[in-house]
Design a protein around this motif. Structure first.
Motif, PDB file in Angstrom:
ATOM      1  N   UNK A 189    -128.994   9.470 -78.230  1.00 32.05           N
ATOM      2  CA  UNK A 189    -130.355   9.424 -78.775  1.00 32.05           C
ATOM      3  C   UNK A 189    -130.802   7.983 -78.986  1.00 32.05           C
TER       4      UNK A 189
ATOM      5  N   UNK B  21    -132.267   2.786 -84.756  1.00 38.57           N
ATOM      6  CA  UNK B  21    -133.714   2.784 -84.564  1.00 38.57           C
ATOM      7  C   UNK B  21    -134.388   1.960 -85.659  1.00 38.57           C
TER       8      UNK B  21
ATOM      9  N   UNK C 230    -134.114   6.317 -77.258  1.00 37.81           N
ATOM     10  CA  UNK C 230    -135.118   5.504 -77.957  1.00 37.81           C
ATOM     11  C   UNK C 230    -135.291   4.154 -77.290  1.00 37.81           C
TER      12      UNK C 230
ATOM     13  N   UNK D  55    -137.153   4.503 -74.020  1.00 37.15           N
ATOM     14  CA  UNK D  55    -138.567   4.812 -74.172  1.00 37.15           C
ATOM     15  C   UNK D  55    -139.344   3.660 -74.778  1.00 37.15           C
ATOM     16  N   UNK D  56    -138.703   2.870 -75.646  1.00 33.93           N
ATOM     17  CA  UNK D  56    -139.493   1.859 -76.343  1.00 33.93           C
ATOM     18  C   UNK D  56    -139.435   0.509 -75.657  1.00 33.93           C
TER      19      UNK D  56
ATOM     20  N   UNK E 142    -127.712  12.142 -85.127  1.00 37.67           N
ATOM     21  CA  UNK E 142    -129.094  11.664 -85.104  1.00 37.67           C
ATOM     22  C   UNK E 142    -129.320  10.660 -86.225  1.00 37.67           C
TER      23      UNK E 142
ATOM     24  N   UNK F 194    -137.150  11.105 -86.268  1.00 35.13           N
ATOM     25  CA  UNK F 194    -136.879  10.320 -85.074  1.00 35.13           C
ATOM     26  C   UNK F 194    -137.952  10.555 -84.011  1.00 35.13           C
TER      27      UNK F 194
ATOM     28  N   UNK G  41    -141.078   8.687 -84.948  1.00 37.58           N
ATOM     29  CA  UNK G  41    -140.948   7.248 -84.689  1.00 37.58           C
ATOM     30  C   UNK G  41    -141.067   6.977 -83.196  1.00 37.58           C
ATOM     31  N   UNK G  42    -140.380   7.812 -82.395  1.00 45.87           N
ATOM     32  CA  UNK G  42    -140.438   7.592 -80.950  1.00 45.87           C
ATOM     33  C   UNK G  42    -141.854   7.774 -80.441  1.00 45.87           C
TER      34      UNK G  42
ATOM     35  N   UNK H   8    -136.750  -1.282 -85.200  1.00 49.27           N
ATOM     36  CA  UNK H   8    -138.107  -1.416 -85.720  1.00 49.27           C
ATOM     37  C   UNK H   8    -138.243  -2.657 -86.581  1.00 49.27           C
TER      38      UNK H   8
ATOM     39  N   UNK I 267    -130.456   6.940 -85.995  1.00 48.93           N
ATOM     40  CA  UNK I 267    -131.595   6.485 -86.775  1.00 48.93           C
ATOM     41  C   UNK I 267    -131.391   5.115 -87.401  1.00 48.93           C
TER      42      UNK I 267
ATOM     43  N   UNK J 105    -134.460  15.161 -86.934  1.00 45.63           N
ATOM     44  CA  UNK J 105    -135.037  15.096 -85.591  1.00 45.63           C
ATOM     45  C   UNK J 105    -136.534  14.826 -85.666  1.00 45.63           C
TER      46      UNK J 105
ATOM     47  N   UNK K  30    -124.490  17.270 -84.815  1.00 43.91           N
ATOM     48  CA  UNK K  30    -125.804  16.912 -84.284  1.00 43.91           C
ATOM     49  C   UNK K  30    -126.671  16.153 -85.283  1.00 43.91           C
TER      50      UNK K  30
END
Lengths: 186, 164
Positions: free
Chosen positions: B133, B52, B137, B140-141, B45, A59, A62-63, B56, B49, A56, B41
């Motif tokens: 999640x 994510x 991301x 938000x991005x 994530x 992440x 990064x966010x 990126x 990731x 977490x 959980x």
């Protein structure tokens, strides 16, 4: 001993994060504090929580770096006023003095609050495998004994995502077309 | 995929190599959550990731082609419904809400198919957490708030391509 070193590093990182002027440095210090927290969880023999914390933290970092840091706001100018600073210091001292009798009543660090054998934690350790069949006691508590709590957590995540979507949803098709036209003109 | 978006070619090549292993590790954490440290959980994530990482490295179009936001929202809801359904099945087959109603024989201890409904609940949570999640991301991005000259705030998409 090693644990105290970790605690000192955590405090230093938190102070840097609170006091630095550069927003990027603050974000990186917060990340460092998070990684040290995960190391502390490993020292306290909680690998489940350590894995969750590391993942977490990565992440979140990064966010934070990617989504919130822009060229718009990178530095925070201005100092806190002297009156406000002295007022908050006075409040902290008052609360510490008022809470001092209760600090002595707290159990020592690392001592389990619920003694084993008689209480619920000893019951989980002893009966977890037999009653749920899961070798990982943490998972057996999360998804069997306390599954109702886990459903609540999942609901929280769901609700937060709904809120984020409602606030930050994409612009409608019509507006998007209009903006594309503007960009083309530019 | 377009070569202009995202980071440099070194990052792209390394990402292309590594992303499958990261996804596999996330799946392992989810599936073996009842035997080794981990669970739904953190595994979810990690799965988020990987996407994510793709965002990126390659810009936002590549992961959105693999998992667009509608599909992600559907996966999120599916995971939530499966999890709630498992809890309700405990009420139906067992005696109370969220009961572990499948059989838990001692011969199955420390095996993959053990612990009743716990692995299935882990899978549902992993699905839900991973999708949601990733969506957080992306939201938000991809969007950002810009201040207009007259003091109002407006939501726009972020400009694509490399930052200066």
């Amino acid at each position: 001993m090693e644990f105290n070193v970790l605690l000192v590093f955590m405090i230093i990182g938190a102070l840097i994060a609170a006091e630095t002027r550069d927003l990027l440095s603050a974000v990186i210090s917060v990340g460092a504090v998070g990684f040290i927290v995960s190391l502390a969880f490993l020292f306290l023999k909680a690998p489940d929580i350590a894995i969750t914390q590391v993942v977490v933290e990565v992440l979140t970092l990064v966010v934070l770096v990617r989504a919130t840091l822009r060229n718009d706001i990178t530095t925070v100018k201005g100092m806190r006023g002297k009156i406000g600073l002295s007022f908050s210091l006075a409040v902290i001292v008052l609360i510490t003095l008022a809470a001092y009798p209760f600090f002595r009543e707290l159990p020592h660090f690392g001592v389990p609050l619920l003694s084993q054998g008689k209480s619920i934690s000893g019951f989980f350790l002893k009966e977890g495998l037999r009653r749920t069949g899961a070798a990982n006691v943490t998972t057996s508590i999360l998804l069997d004994f306390r599954m109702y709590d886990t459903i609540g957590e999942a609901t929280i995540l769901f609700a937060s995502l709904l809120g984020a979507l409602a606030i930050l949803r994409r612009p409608s098709h019509k507006k998007r077309g209009a903006r594309d036209k503007e960009e083309r003109i530019k | 995929m377009s070569e202009k978006e995202g980071l440099s070619v070194i990052v792209k090549v390394v990402t292309r190599w590594i992303v499958g292993f990261v996804l596999l590790f996330g799946l392992y954490i989810v599936i073996f959550g009842h035997l080794t440290p981990g669970g739904g959980f953190p595994g979810g994530v990690i799965i988020a990731g990987t996407f994510v990482l793709l965002t990126l490295a390659f810009g936002k179009d590549t992961p959105l082609r693999k998992l667009n936001s509608t599909l992600a929202s559907e996966l999120d809801s599916t995971g939530a419904i499966i999890f709630l359904g498992i809890a309700l099945l405990g009420l139906y087959f067992g005696s109370f809400f969220a009961e572990n109603f499948l059989t838990k024989l001692p011969s199955s201890y420390f095996k993959l198919f053990s612990a009743g409904v716990i692995p299935w609940a882990n899978l549902a949570i992993g699905l839900k957490v991973g999708a949601s999640i990733f969506m957080v991301f992306i939201i938000l991005s991809v969007t950002r708030v810009v201040g207009l000259p007259n003091g109002e705030k407006k939501m726009t998409r972020k400009p694509t391509g490399r930052r200066k």
